[in-house]
Motif scaffolding. Structure first.
Motif, PDB file in Angstrom:
ATOM      1  N   SER A   8     -21.768  -4.903 -22.833  1.00  0.00           N
ATOM      2  CA  SER A   8     -22.738  -3.965 -22.283  1.00  0.00           C
ATOM      3  C   SER A   8     -22.908  -4.216 -20.790  1.00  0.00           C
ATOM      4  N   VAL A   9     -23.117  -3.129 -20.054  1.00  0.00           N
ATOM      5  CA  VAL A   9     -23.374  -3.247 -18.619  1.00  0.00           C
ATOM      6  C   VAL A   9     -24.842  -3.599 -18.414  1.00  0.00           C
ATOM      7  N   LEU A  10     -25.097  -4.706 -17.715  1.00  0.00           N
ATOM      8  CA  LEU A  10     -26.471  -5.124 -17.444  1.00  0.00           C
ATOM      9  C   LEU A  10     -26.975  -4.604 -16.104  1.00  0.00           C
ATOM     10  N   ASN A  11     -26.182  -4.807 -15.057  1.00  0.00           N
ATOM     11  CA  ASN A  11     -26.578  -4.398 -13.707  1.00  0.00           C
ATOM     12  C   ASN A  11     -25.360  -3.917 -12.945  1.00  0.00           C
ATOM     13  N   THR A  12     -25.589  -3.064 -11.977  1.00  0.00           N
ATOM     14  CA  THR A  12     -24.478  -2.599 -11.148  1.00  0.00           C
ATOM     15  C   THR A  12     -24.984  -2.148  -9.788  1.00  0.00           C
ATOM     16  N   ILE A  13     -24.160  -2.339  -8.752  1.00  0.00           N
ATOM     17  CA  ILE A  13     -24.447  -1.857  -7.404  1.00  0.00           C
ATOM     18  C   ILE A  13     -23.141  -1.410  -6.765  1.00  0.00           C
ATOM     19  N   LEU A  14     -23.259  -0.572  -5.741  1.00  0.00           N
ATOM     20  CA  LEU A  14     -22.109  -0.195  -4.927  1.00  0.00           C
ATOM     21  C   LEU A  14     -22.007  -1.141  -3.741  1.00  0.00           C
ATOM     22  N   SER A  15     -20.783  -1.459  -3.328  1.00  0.00           N
ATOM     23  CA  SER A  15     -20.603  -2.247  -2.116  1.00  0.00           C
ATOM     24  C   SER A  15     -21.028  -1.415  -0.918  1.00  0.00           C
ATOM     25  N   PRO A  16     -21.403  -2.043   0.201  1.00  0.00           N
ATOM     26  CA  PRO A  16     -21.866  -1.273   1.369  1.00  0.00           C
ATOM     27  C   PRO A  16     -20.851  -0.254   1.878  1.00  0.00           C
ATOM     28  N   ASP A  17     -19.547  -0.549   1.750  1.00  0.00           N
ATOM     29  CA  ASP A  17     -18.533   0.406   2.194  1.00  0.00           C
ATOM     30  C   ASP A  17     -18.161   1.413   1.119  1.00  0.00           C
ATOM     31  N   ASN A  18     -18.829   1.314  -0.040  1.00  0.00           N
ATOM     32  CA  ASN A  18     -18.622   2.237  -1.161  1.00  0.00           C
ATOM     33  C   ASN A  18     -17.229   2.154  -1.776  1.00  0.00           C
ATOM     34  N   LYS A  19     -16.469   1.118  -1.483  1.00  0.00           N
ATOM     35  CA  LYS A  19     -15.117   0.988  -2.026  1.00  0.00           C
ATOM     36  C   LYS A  19     -15.089   0.239  -3.359  1.00  0.00           C
ATOM     37  N   HIS A  20     -16.187  -0.418  -3.713  1.00  0.00           N
ATOM     38  CA  HIS A  20     -16.223  -1.246  -4.917  1.00  0.00           C
ATOM     39  C   HIS A  20     -17.507  -0.996  -5.705  1.00  0.00           C
ATOM     40  N   ILE A  21     -17.377  -1.057  -7.021  1.00  0.00           N
ATOM     41  CA  ILE A  21     -18.532  -1.072  -7.914  1.00  0.00           C
ATOM     42  C   ILE A  21     -18.617  -2.467  -8.496  1.00  0.00           C
ATOM     43  N   TRP A  22     -19.727  -3.150  -8.239  1.00  0.00           N
ATOM     44  CA  TRP A  22     -19.925  -4.503  -8.758  1.00  0.00           C
ATOM     45  C   TRP A  22     -20.882  -4.430  -9.943  1.00  0.00           C
ATOM     46  N   LEU A  23     -20.504  -5.047 -11.061  1.00  0.00           N
ATOM     47  CA  LEU A  23     -21.352  -4.980 -12.243  1.00  0.00           C
ATOM     48  C   LEU A  23     -21.302  -6.276 -13.034  1.00  0.00           C
ATOM     49  N   THR A  24     -22.350  -6.504 -13.787  1.00  0.00           N
ATOM     50  CA  THR A  24     -22.411  -7.659 -14.676  1.00  0.00           C
ATOM     51  C   THR A  24     -22.406  -7.164 -16.117  1.00  0.00           C
ATOM     52  N   ASP A  61     -19.584   9.298   1.110  1.00  0.00           N
ATOM     53  CA  ASP A  61     -18.742  10.383   1.614  1.00  0.00           C
ATOM     54  C   ASP A  61     -18.910  11.663   0.785  1.00  0.00           C
ATOM     55  N   GLY A  62     -19.719  11.584  -0.270  1.00  0.00           N
ATOM     56  CA  GLY A  62     -19.994  12.760  -1.089  1.00  0.00           C
ATOM     57  C   GLY A  62     -18.871  13.169  -2.011  1.00  0.00           C
ATOM     58  N   LYS A  63     -17.864  12.304  -2.198  1.00  0.00           N
ATOM     59  CA  LYS A  63     -16.687  12.714  -2.966  1.00  0.00           C
ATOM     60  C   LYS A  63     -16.766  12.365  -4.451  1.00  0.00           C
ATOM     61  N   SER A  64     -17.581  11.390  -4.813  1.00  0.00           N
ATOM     62  CA  SER A  64     -17.602  10.949  -6.210  1.00  0.00           C
ATOM     63  C   SER A  64     -19.005  10.585  -6.644  1.00  0.00           C
ATOM     64  N   LEU A  65     -19.260  10.798  -7.932  1.00  0.00           N
ATOM     65  CA  LEU A  65     -20.498  10.370  -8.568  1.00  0.00           C
ATOM     66  C   LEU A  65     -20.110   9.353  -9.637  1.00  0.00           C
ATOM     67  N   ALA A  66     -20.630   8.139  -9.521  1.00  0.00           N
ATOM     68  CA  ALA A  66     -20.311   7.066 -10.463  1.00  0.00           C
ATOM     69  C   ALA A  66     -21.509   6.821 -11.368  1.00  0.00           C
ATOM     70  N   CYS A  67     -21.266   6.737 -12.677  1.00  0.00           N
ATOM     71  CA  CYS A  67     -22.325   6.513 -13.659  1.00  0.00           C
ATOM     72  C   CYS A  67     -21.943   5.321 -14.540  1.00  0.00           C
ATOM     73  N   ALA A  68     -22.888   4.446 -14.788  1.00  0.00           N
ATOM     74  CA  ALA A  68     -22.652   3.293 -15.652  1.00  0.00           C
ATOM     75  C   ALA A  68     -23.738   3.233 -16.711  1.00  0.00           C
ATOM     76  N   GLY A  69     -23.333   2.868 -17.930  1.00  0.00           N
ATOM     77  CA  GLY A  69     -24.286   2.758 -19.029  1.00  0.00           C
ATOM     78  C   GLY A  69     -23.636   2.103 -20.220  1.00  0.00           C
ATOM     79  N   ILE A  70     -24.231   2.302 -21.375  1.00  0.00           N
ATOM     80  CA  ILE A  70     -23.717   1.682 -22.596  1.00  0.00           C
ATOM     81  C   ILE A  70     -22.284   2.118 -22.870  1.00  0.00           C
ATOM     82  N   GLU A  71     -21.977   3.382 -22.551  1.00  0.00           N
ATOM     83  CA  GLU A  71     -20.650   3.929 -22.864  1.00  0.00           C
ATOM     84  C   GLU A  71     -19.558   3.407 -21.941  1.00  0.00           C
TER      85      GLU A  71
END
Length: 448
Positions: free
Chosen positions: A141-157, A422-432
């Motif tokens: 399961s995803v517990l936490n997530t953030i975007l990197s400042p340059d928006n190139k990475h999604i960091w999650l636990t 940059d408005g190009k992508s929407l990232a969603c994280a959850g149970i799925e």
């Protein structure tokens, strides 16, 4: 010397012998094979697109030859529709259709049948995704997530029922796993420190903070929180929750007390090797700063003080509360905040949603219809727009005039949602899992 007539006779004999040898040589050379006939092209599906919206004919099937569609049908038993809007591509080698039953984030089964000009028929099944990309972590399961400042990475636990814990980095454009590092404990929060570029993960069960270097891809140290002289002797605030850092290394950490509901905030100072201490005074103002977030170019921290029952702002220079003001929405519990990465606007939401400026505190508008905000839209033609969820639909909303631009049914329930700057992508994280939606999936509407 030969006479002239003799010379011509010898030359004629030489040419006759040479011609005879050449003719015999050609008699032994096999004739060239006839040119091969072109192999017939086999009728086959060579490409297909994912669905973009449930309301337009955005699904393309492309074949190796010109075709005629016999049928296209959905095999999803819970929603069958006859109106699929079939139309051919300009070269007649493909067709497009829509599926009005679709919910974004899901995959749907279809069956198609086509016939080419020679009378060959191809019938097959295919799955169509209504998302751009997805990654799932089986059993985790995803517990936490953030975007990197340059928006190139999604960091999650991540965690699982066996208490195996991971810190994972995904590329934002493809969701490719960049690293996967073990974490000693389940996480309560994950935070980026702009001062040193490290990631801070607070332990869920122990008085510890794990510090990772995302470039070196390793755990660099573990901070153990000790009892301070100012702490309550019986219920010391030593169990970390959320952490936030400003640009100059000043940060705050909210700390729980085992056996008590009390939460205090303390300073965490990265300029002093992440030393943790109380500020100049320890009184009620050091009760927790709920839902702390960075504002004004990461030079200040804003949150909600349950003790003061006001929104407070802490400055990185004074290292203390410099401003308090009333919440623009009714407060029965700690409100949430979402800060724009483009300007000084912030969403305050809980019992309704308000939009305010962190410099002037001016409130732009209220929206009290009960939708859950996701993020600001960073597309160039949408300066006053946000994405959110309402009645299990994705909503694009103009918060200045209250108009809804679009509403699409949603088949997932994300816990964390971000639009890249940059408005190009929407990232969603959850149970799925983690889903990526291209911005072109959210086009339409007239009020932009």
């Amino acid at each position: 010397m030969f006479s002239k007539s003799t010379y011509h006779l010898i030359l004629a004999l030489f040419m006759l012998v040479s011609f005879s040898k050449c003719s015999k040589k050609n008699e032994n050379t096999p004739p060239s094979p006839p040119p091969e006939k072109p192999k017939p092209i086999k009728l086959a599906l060579i490409d297909h697109t994912n669905g973009e919206t449930p309301f337009s004919d955005s699904i393309y099937l492309t074949f190796s030859k010109k075709i005629k569609v016999n049928y296209i049908k959905s095999n999803y038993q819970y929603c069958i529709t006859d109106d699929m809007g079939i139309s051919y591509t300009s070269d007649s080698k493909g067709f497009k259709f829509k599926y009005s039953c679709a919910e974004l984030g899901r995959t749907y089964p279809f069956e198609y049948s086509v016939t080419d000009e020679e009378g060959n028929t191809l019938t097959n099944k295919i799955n169509i995704d209504f998302f751009t990309n997805r990654i799932q972590f089986d059993g985790f399961s995803v517990l936490n997530t953030i975007l990197s400042p340059d928006n190139k990475h999604i960091w999650l636990t991540l965690t699982n029922i066996e208490d195996v814990n991971r810190f994972v980095s995904l590329s934002t454009d493809s969701l490719k796993v960049e690293f996967d590092i073990p974490v000693p404990d389940a996480s309560k929060d994950i935070s980026y420190n702009p001062y040193n570029g490290f990631i801070y993960i607070s332990s869920f069960y122990h008085p510890q903070i794990f510090v990772f270097d995302p470039i070196a891809k390793k755990l660099v140290k573990t901070i153990t929180l000790n009892i301070l002289p100012e702490d309550n002797e019986t219920y010391p605030a030593i169990f970390p929750a959320d952490i936030r850092f400003t640009k100059n290394g000043f940060g705050i950490v909210n700390l729980n007390s085992e056996g008590s509901a009390g939460i205090n905030w303390k300073i965490i100072d990265s300029t002093k090797e992440d030393t943790i201490y109380y500020g100049s005074e320890k009184d009620g103002t050091y009760a927790s700063i709920g839902q702390a977030c960075l504002i004004n170019d990461s030079t200040q921290i804003m949150g909600y003080s349950g003790y003061l029952r006001k929104i407070v702002v802490i400055d990185q220079v004074s290292r203390d509360i410099i401003k308090t003001f009333e919440s623009p929405i009714p407060v029965t519990y700690t409100p949430y905040f979402k800060v724009s990465t483009k300007n000084n606007n912030v969403m305050v939401y809980g019992n309704g949603v308000a939009f305010m400026n962190t410099k002037s505190n001016a409130v732009h508008n209220h929206h009290n219809e009960g939708f859950f905000p996701w993020d600001f839209s960073y597309r160039s033609n949408e300066p006053n727009h946000i994405f959110g969820m309402e009645n299990q639909h994705v909503i694009l909303f103009n918060y200045l005039n209250g108009n809804k631009i679009l509403s699409y049914p949603l088949g997932i329930t994300p816990t964390f949602t971000y639009m890249t700057s940059d408005g190009k992508s929407l990232a969603c994280a959850g149970i799925e899992g983690v889903y990526l939606f291209s911005e072109k999936m959210f086009t339409g509407g007239s009020d932009r």
